[in-house]
Design a protein around this motif. Structure first.
Motif, PDB file in Angstrom:
ATOM      1  N   LEU A 141       0.856  -1.177   0.000  1.00 26.38           N
ATOM      2  CA  LEU A 141       0.000   0.000   0.000  1.00 26.38           C
ATOM      3  C   LEU A 141       0.899   1.237   0.000  1.00 26.38           C
ATOM      4  O   LEU A 141       1.674   1.455   0.934  1.00 26.38           O
ATOM      5  CB  LEU A 141      -0.918   0.005   1.238  1.00 26.38           C
ATOM      6  N   LEU A 142       0.792   2.039  -1.080  1.00 30.05           N
ATOM      7  CA  LEU A 142       1.593   3.257  -1.229  1.00 30.05           C
ATOM      8  C   LEU A 142       0.666   4.456  -1.067  1.00 30.05           C
ATOM      9  O   LEU A 142      -0.300   4.601  -1.818  1.00 30.05           O
ATOM     10  CB  LEU A 142       2.270   3.288  -2.601  1.00 30.05           C
ATOM     11  N   THR A 143       0.923   5.316  -0.103  1.00 28.86           N
ATOM     12  CA  THR A 143       0.038   6.445   0.198  1.00 28.86           C
ATOM     13  C   THR A 143       0.725   7.772  -0.101  1.00 28.86           C
ATOM     14  O   THR A 143       1.914   7.828  -0.417  1.00 28.86           O
ATOM     15  CB  THR A 143      -0.385   6.411   1.676  1.00 28.86           C
ATOM     16  N   ASP A 144      -0.084   8.854  -0.024  1.00 32.68           N
ATOM     17  CA  ASP A 144       0.421  10.226  -0.171  1.00 32.68           C
ATOM     18  C   ASP A 144       1.112  10.436  -1.521  1.00 32.68           C
ATOM     19  O   ASP A 144       2.216  10.988  -1.605  1.00 32.68           O
ATOM     20  CB  ASP A 144       1.388  10.582   0.964  1.00 32.68           C
ATOM     21  N   LEU A 145       0.458   9.992  -2.593  1.00 37.04           N
ATOM     22  CA  LEU A 145       1.003  10.200  -3.935  1.00 37.04           C
ATOM     23  C   LEU A 145       0.353  11.423  -4.561  1.00 37.04           C
ATOM     24  O   LEU A 145      -0.889  11.570  -4.538  1.00 37.04           O
ATOM     25  CB  LEU A 145       0.752   8.976  -4.823  1.00 37.04           C
ATOM     26  N   ALA A 146       1.155  12.306  -5.127  1.00 38.25           N
ATOM     27  CA  ALA A 146       0.587  13.498  -5.781  1.00 38.25           C
ATOM     28  C   ALA A 146       0.042  13.152  -7.164  1.00 38.25           C
ATOM     29  O   ALA A 146      -0.949  13.735  -7.627  1.00 38.25           O
ATOM     30  CB  ALA A 146       1.657  14.583  -5.890  1.00 38.25           C
ATOM     31  N   GLN A 147       0.675  12.192  -7.853  1.00 38.59           N
ATOM     32  CA  GLN A 147       0.249  11.774  -9.194  1.00 38.59           C
ATOM     33  C   GLN A 147       0.655  10.314  -9.404  1.00 38.59           C
ATOM     34  O   GLN A 147       1.464   9.767  -8.653  1.00 38.59           O
ATOM     35  CB  GLN A 147       0.885  12.658 -10.252  1.00 38.59           C
ATOM     36  N   ARG A 148       0.080   9.711 -10.419  1.00 32.04           N
ATOM     37  CA  ARG A 148       0.333   8.292 -10.657  1.00 32.04           C
ATOM     38  C   ARG A 148       1.817   8.015 -10.930  1.00 32.04           C
ATOM     39  O   ARG A 148       2.350   6.975 -10.530  1.00 32.04           O
ATOM     40  CB  ARG A 148      -0.498   7.799 -11.842  1.00 32.04           C
ATOM     41  N   ALA A 149       2.474   8.955 -11.570  1.00 26.16           N
ATOM     42  CA  ALA A 149       3.881   8.741 -11.915  1.00 26.16           C
ATOM     43  C   ALA A 149       4.758   8.585 -10.669  1.00 26.16           C
ATOM     44  O   ALA A 149       5.840   7.984 -10.728  1.00 26.16           O
ATOM     45  CB  ALA A 149       4.389   9.902 -12.766  1.00 26.16           C
ATOM     46  N   ASP A 150       4.291   9.103  -9.522  1.00 30.99           N
ATOM     47  CA  ASP A 150       5.085   8.992  -8.293  1.00 30.99           C
ATOM     48  C   ASP A 150       5.228   7.541  -7.841  1.00 30.99           C
ATOM     49  O   ASP A 150       6.154   7.208  -7.077  1.00 30.99           O
ATOM     50  CB  ASP A 150       4.438   9.812  -7.168  1.00 30.99           C
ATOM     51  N   ALA A 151       4.313   6.674  -8.271  1.00 35.87           N
ATOM     52  CA  ALA A 151       4.365   5.277  -7.850  1.00 35.87           C
ATOM     53  C   ALA A 151       5.401   4.472  -8.629  1.00 35.87           C
ATOM     54  O   ALA A 151       5.901   3.448  -8.144  1.00 35.87           O
ATOM     55  CB  ALA A 151       2.993   4.620  -7.991  1.00 35.87           C
ATOM     56  N   ALA A 152       5.733   4.925  -9.836  1.00 36.93           N
ATOM     57  CA  ALA A 152       6.597   4.126 -10.714  1.00 36.93           C
ATOM     58  C   ALA A 152       7.955   3.801 -10.089  1.00 36.93           C
ATOM     59  O   ALA A 152       8.388   2.635 -10.112  1.00 36.93           O
ATOM     60  CB  ALA A 152       6.762   4.837 -12.057  1.00 36.93           C
TER      61      ALA A 152
END
Length: 577
Positions: free
Chosen positions: A501-512
């Motif tokens: 679970l990845l939280t506090d993302l400003a945009q989808r690209a931050d997860a990459a």
């Protein structure tokens, strides 16, 4: 719960973990020190798994096999089984927890007292119980000590019944009148008056008390009546022939509805019975030693003045002698109690003082001299009140429950964490995901759920064995935790399946970058002796943000589907839903 003569072919196999991690070693040491074992009951599968400590406390060698419910019943004392089985069944249906005390048949063929605790931790969609976990605590020594104390108390009562003297009831009315409604024939021997002569008027007894002792005896009676405290005194009596004897008395008061106080007690001639007094003092000391063996600290507290009294055991619980704490008072308790628990204690006291609770009871932490915190069960009740009804003297006990609290916390951890990797399980993941989704709505940001499935894990198990597979899972789990951020969650939800679970993302690209790191750490080789194990993983990612209307289960399902697309497209890659 196997009896020694149960055939091995009736036993069901249970898997044994090979984690050997530090947490398990600490739990083993705690169990050895406290006599606490853990058990796990698969209710639909009719499998009860005991850990080694459960077997050891009954004198059996550790067993790899699980018990059936009927095999467990075969170990329980038949009388106790009739009492506890309805309790267990009721709590299974109600979904609560239970605490029961009963006897098991140990390896030597004797019955041994155990305290059992349990709680349902899993149910199916229809609410039927699936799993219950709990502890066994060896309380045989404590129960034996209680029974020995009870036998000693009965023996002391028999001795007292044969002690020369008077057994009596003494009644004092609010207007000052007093009488002995009942007195044994010893009244004649002690005071030189017939029992019937004082049945309605006690003045004949007080007329023969030595003039130097009379006022003090009257004051001790008044204090006993005011506080409803046990009366004790020793004074001189002038016999009809002019000789003086020393007498000793003790009586317990009770308040009657008409406002009078009634004492039940005895008075005996101690002039000629010093030897017997010493013998009884020795018996009382033995009784005190038995009570000491139970580890109970005692306290008395004057609520109005702050005066407090503690026994030596109370001080020893926190690593001191009573002399080192002197002068003691209520401030002594306040000094060592945890601030958070003092607030809870004050609430419970207020309930008791107001009459909302018959007794006071609170679990609290106390600071030990060595720097750690111990848990005590603090119990007590008001034993006297002031003339205007305010609580005056209160008495109670402290019982060290640190071992029980430690076991409870360990059970809570086991209920929500994977025993092999220590990662959160599906239930804890769901709680955190609910919270993160609500937070994403409030903050208008994104979260990502990465469904991770290891590629080639079955081949590792088949080629190197389950021990190697377990090592691989723990290593990969540790690496994944190390490559995500502090606020993220890595959970194990299946054999080789993980969810991040990845939280506090400003945009989808931050997860990459985070997902790429997950791919990289899963692909890093793992060494097992001279062997090198190599796997990869497939990851499915789904995003959730402000305005999305989807539940936890659907979010996990979509991530799972994305993961399967990654596998179909060559593995060692990730796909977004």
């Amino acid at each position: 719960m196997l009896t020694p003569n149960l055939p091995e072919d009736q036993l069901q196999s249970r898997p044994r973990g090979t984690a050997g991690c530090a947490d398990e070693e600490r739990l083993r040491l705690i169990q050895q020190a406290t006599g606490v074992g853990t058990w796990d009951w698969d209710i639909p599968g009719d499998r009860v798994v005991w850990d080694d400590a459960c077997w050891a406390m009954l004198g059996y060698a550790p067993r790899e096999q699980a018990l059936s419910y009927e095999q467990w019943k075969a170990l329980v004392h038949p009388v106790d089984l009739r009492a506890i089985e309805p309790v267990v069944q009721q709590e299974i249906e109600a979904g609560g927890r239970f605490v029961i005390e009963f006897r098991y048949l140990d390896a030597s063929g004797r019955w041994r007292w155990v305290q059992g605790r349990g709680q349902v931790v899993g149910r199916d969609a229809a609410g039927a119980p699936l799993r219950m976990v709990g502890t066994h605590t060896d309380i045989h020594e404590a129960r034996t000590a209680q029974e020995e104390a009870r036998a000693l108390y009965e023996r002391l009562n028999k001795i007292a019944a044969h002690v020369p003297g008077v057994v009596y009831q003494y009644r004092l009315w609010p207007d000052g009148r007093s009488a002995f409604p009942y007195a044994s024939e010893g009244m004649r021997a002690i005071y030189g008056v017939a029992p019937e002569a004082v049945a309605e008027d006690a003045s004949a007894v007080f007329s023969v008390i030595h003039e130097d002792d009379l006022a003090r005896v009257g004051e001790s009676i008044r204090r006993s009546a005011e506080r409803l405290a046990v009366w004790r005194d020793e004074y001189r009596v002038r016999r009809p022939d002019g000789t003086l004897i020393w007498v000793e008395g003790e009586a317990s008061p009770e308040a009657l509805e008409d406002g009078s106080i009634l004492w039940h007690g005895y008075i005996r001639d101690v002039t000629d019975h010093k030897a017997l007094a010493l013998a009884q003092a020795a018996d009382r000391q033995r009784l005190g030693n038995i009570l000491w063996g139970t580890g109970v600290g005692t306290w008395e507290w004057n609520v109005q003045t702050g005066e407090a009294r503690f026994n030596e055991r109370w001080a020893e619980m926190i690593g001191y002698s009573l002399a080192e704490l002197a002068p003691v008072g209520i401030h002594t308790w306040q000094r060592f109690a945890h601030p958070d628990d003092l607030a809870a204690s004050a609430e419970r006291l207020a309930e008791h003082f107001s009459g909302a609770a018959d007794t006071y009871e609170c679990e609290a932490r106390m600071h030990h001299r060595d720097g750690h915190w111990i848990w005590v069960l603090d119990r007590g009740r008001v034993v006297s009140r002031t003339a205007d009804g305010r609580p005056e003297w209160m008495a109670g006990t402290h019982l060290d429950i640190t071992a029980r609290k430690t076991a409870e916390l360990r059970l809570q951890h086991l209920a929500h964490h994977d025993p092999l990797t220590g990662l959160p399980t599906r239930s804890l993941l769901a709680d955190r995901l609910h919270h993160a989704m609500a937070q994403a709505h409030r903050r208008d940001d994104l979260l990502a759920v990465a469904y991770v499935d290891l590629d080639g894990f079955k081949t590792i198990n088949d080629s190197y064995g389950h021990e190697a597979g377990d090592l691989l899972l723990k290593t990969v789990a540790s690496r994944m935790v190390g490559c995500v951020r502090e606020g993220d969650t890595v959970a194990r939800i299946g054999g080789d399946e993980f969810v991040v679970l990845l939280t506090d993302l400003a945009q989808r690209a931050d997860a990459a970058p985070l997902v790429e790191r997950l791919l990289a750490v899963c692909a890093d080789p793992v060494e097992l002796g001279l062997q090198v194990m190599q796997i990869s993983c497939s990851i499915g990612v789904v995003f959730f943000g402000h305005g999305d209307q989807i539940g936890v289960d659907e979010l996990l399902r979509q991530a799972d589907q994305a993961m399967y697309r990654a596998k179909q497209r060559g593995r060692n890659r990730w796909e977004a839903a």
